[in-house]
Design an enzyme around this catalytic site. Sequence first.
Site, PDB file in Angstrom:
ATOM      1  N   ASP A  67      36.157  37.794  29.519  1.00 30.46           N
ATOM      2  CA  ASP A  67      36.951  36.692  30.068  1.00 30.46           C
ATOM      3  C   ASP A  67      36.122  35.445  30.377  1.00 30.46           C
ATOM      4  O   ASP A  67      34.895  35.466  30.344  1.00 30.46           O
ATOM      5  CB  ASP A  67      37.690  37.159  31.326  1.00 30.46           C
ATOM      6  CG  ASP A  67      36.800  38.009  32.257  1.00 30.46           C
ATOM      7  OD1 ASP A  67      35.570  37.858  32.190  1.00 30.46           O
ATOM      8  OD2 ASP A  67      37.342  38.821  33.021  1.00 30.46           O
ATOM      9  N   ASN A 131      41.854  44.903  43.480  1.00 31.14           N
ATOM     10  CA  ASN A 131      43.285  45.135  43.230  1.00 31.14           C
ATOM     11  C   ASN A 131      43.518  45.978  41.974  1.00 31.14           C
ATOM     12  O   ASN A 131      44.644  46.088  41.502  1.00 31.14           O
ATOM     13  CB  ASN A 131      44.029  43.805  43.123  1.00 31.14           C
ATOM     14  CG  ASN A 131      43.535  42.933  41.960  1.00 31.14           C
ATOM     15  OD1 ASN A 131      42.683  43.363  41.181  1.00 31.14           O
ATOM     16  ND2 ASN A 131      44.058  41.730  41.848  1.00 31.14           N
ATOM     17  N   HIS A 133      42.271  45.350  38.974  1.00 31.55           N
ATOM     18  CA  HIS A 133      42.301  44.637  37.684  1.00 31.55           C
ATOM     19  C   HIS A 133      41.121  45.041  36.805  1.00 31.55           C
ATOM     20  O   HIS A 133      40.082  45.484  37.289  1.00 31.55           O
ATOM     21  CB  HIS A 133      42.400  43.115  37.868  1.00 31.55           C
ATOM     22  CG  HIS A 133      41.151  42.430  38.326  1.00 31.55           C
ATOM     23  ND1 HIS A 133      41.152  41.203  38.945  1.00 31.55           N
ATOM     24  CD2 HIS A 133      39.839  42.788  38.251  1.00 31.55           C
ATOM     25  CE1 HIS A 133      39.913  40.840  39.206  1.00 31.55           C
ATOM     26  NE2 HIS A 133      39.105  41.779  38.805  1.00 31.55           N
ATOM     27  N   GLU A 138      45.585  41.058  35.826  1.00 35.62           N
ATOM     28  CA  GLU A 138      45.999  41.253  37.208  1.00 35.62           C
ATOM     29  C   GLU A 138      47.166  42.248  37.302  1.00 35.62           C
ATOM     30  O   GLU A 138      47.819  42.543  36.288  1.00 35.62           O
ATOM     31  CB  GLU A 138      46.409  39.899  37.797  1.00 35.62           C
ATOM     32  CG  GLU A 138      45.285  38.858  37.807  1.00 35.62           C
ATOM     33  CD  GLU A 138      44.220  39.094  38.884  1.00 35.62           C
ATOM     34  OE1 GLU A 138      43.923  40.264  39.222  1.00 35.62           O
ATOM     35  OE2 GLU A 138      43.668  38.104  39.389  1.00 35.62           O
TER      36      GLU A 138
HETATM   37  P1  PGA Z   1      32.669  42.264  40.816  1.00 32.98           P
HETATM   38  O1  PGA Z   1      34.022  42.054  40.022  1.00 32.98           O
HETATM   39  O2  PGA Z   1      31.750  42.953  39.872  1.00 32.98           O
HETATM   40  O3  PGA Z   1      32.171  40.874  41.148  1.00 32.98           O
HETATM   41  O4  PGA Z   1      32.989  43.083  42.022  1.00 32.98           O
HETATM   42  C1  PGA Z   1      34.508  43.092  39.238  1.00 32.98           C
HETATM   43  C2  PGA Z   1      35.853  42.708  38.697  1.00 32.98           C
HETATM   44  O5  PGA Z   1      36.562  41.931  39.341  1.00 32.98           O
HETATM   45  O6  PGA Z   1      36.205  43.201  37.612  1.00 32.98           O
END
Ligand code: PGA
Length: 239
Positions: A67, A131, A133, A138
Amino acid sequence: MKLITVSDEEELSRIAADILFTKVKSAKRLVLGLATGKTPQGMYRYLSKYSKECKQTFQHIHTVNLDEYVGSTTYHAYMEEHLFRHIDIPRDQIHIPDGEAASLIEECSKYEQMIKELGGIDLQVLGIGENGHIGFNEPGTSFDARTHVVQLTDSTLKANAKYFVDSEQPKQAITMGIGTILESKEILLLAIGERKANAVKELFKGSLSEDIPATALINHPNVTVLADKGARKLLDKES
Ligand code: PGA
């Protein structure tokens, strides 16, 4: 789904890098799906170190990132800093969605086409959001979704605010879709810390729910979850 529990972030980073590096060494050609965020930083550090120590080439590696923020090059810069400037991967074999593309819709279909032309993703690395994702898919995203533009949730914006100290945080991103991710031949999901414990618990409950995007992985035939003690804390309580 296979679960490997490790004690902490350091061990997780080393094991994840070992898994990737073994493939880099043995494959004639490899398409790696890569993730950004805090979670894989240590893995990239080890991978860079191994590559230097073993004088390992990455000339045969193609990368496809999950992404990028719309109107931003945040994750391009992240990948450059944490991995690409440390290895000899040819620049034209690096792929990250262009969040500054004139037509985002066109960029999404070009990204899908590019993955197809590469022959698909051999190993996709994923983090997991608080959450649930994966990528920036999302809660509520269809499990069939292809690469698309998303409106980020408040939970994700809050968790990632740290990347935007001086500039305004974009509220949209381009993400590989869940359907695209599920076509990867193999998936390695990394989870560090208690903040991820609830999402990991939902993942191992075994019921598919679009409210928890990571549950889409349940039916994939080749998923390994690497979790530290914090991230699997709620699993321990139930077992
Ligand atoms: P993070 O994010 O590694 O910064 O915790 C992971 C994600 O949101 O997929």
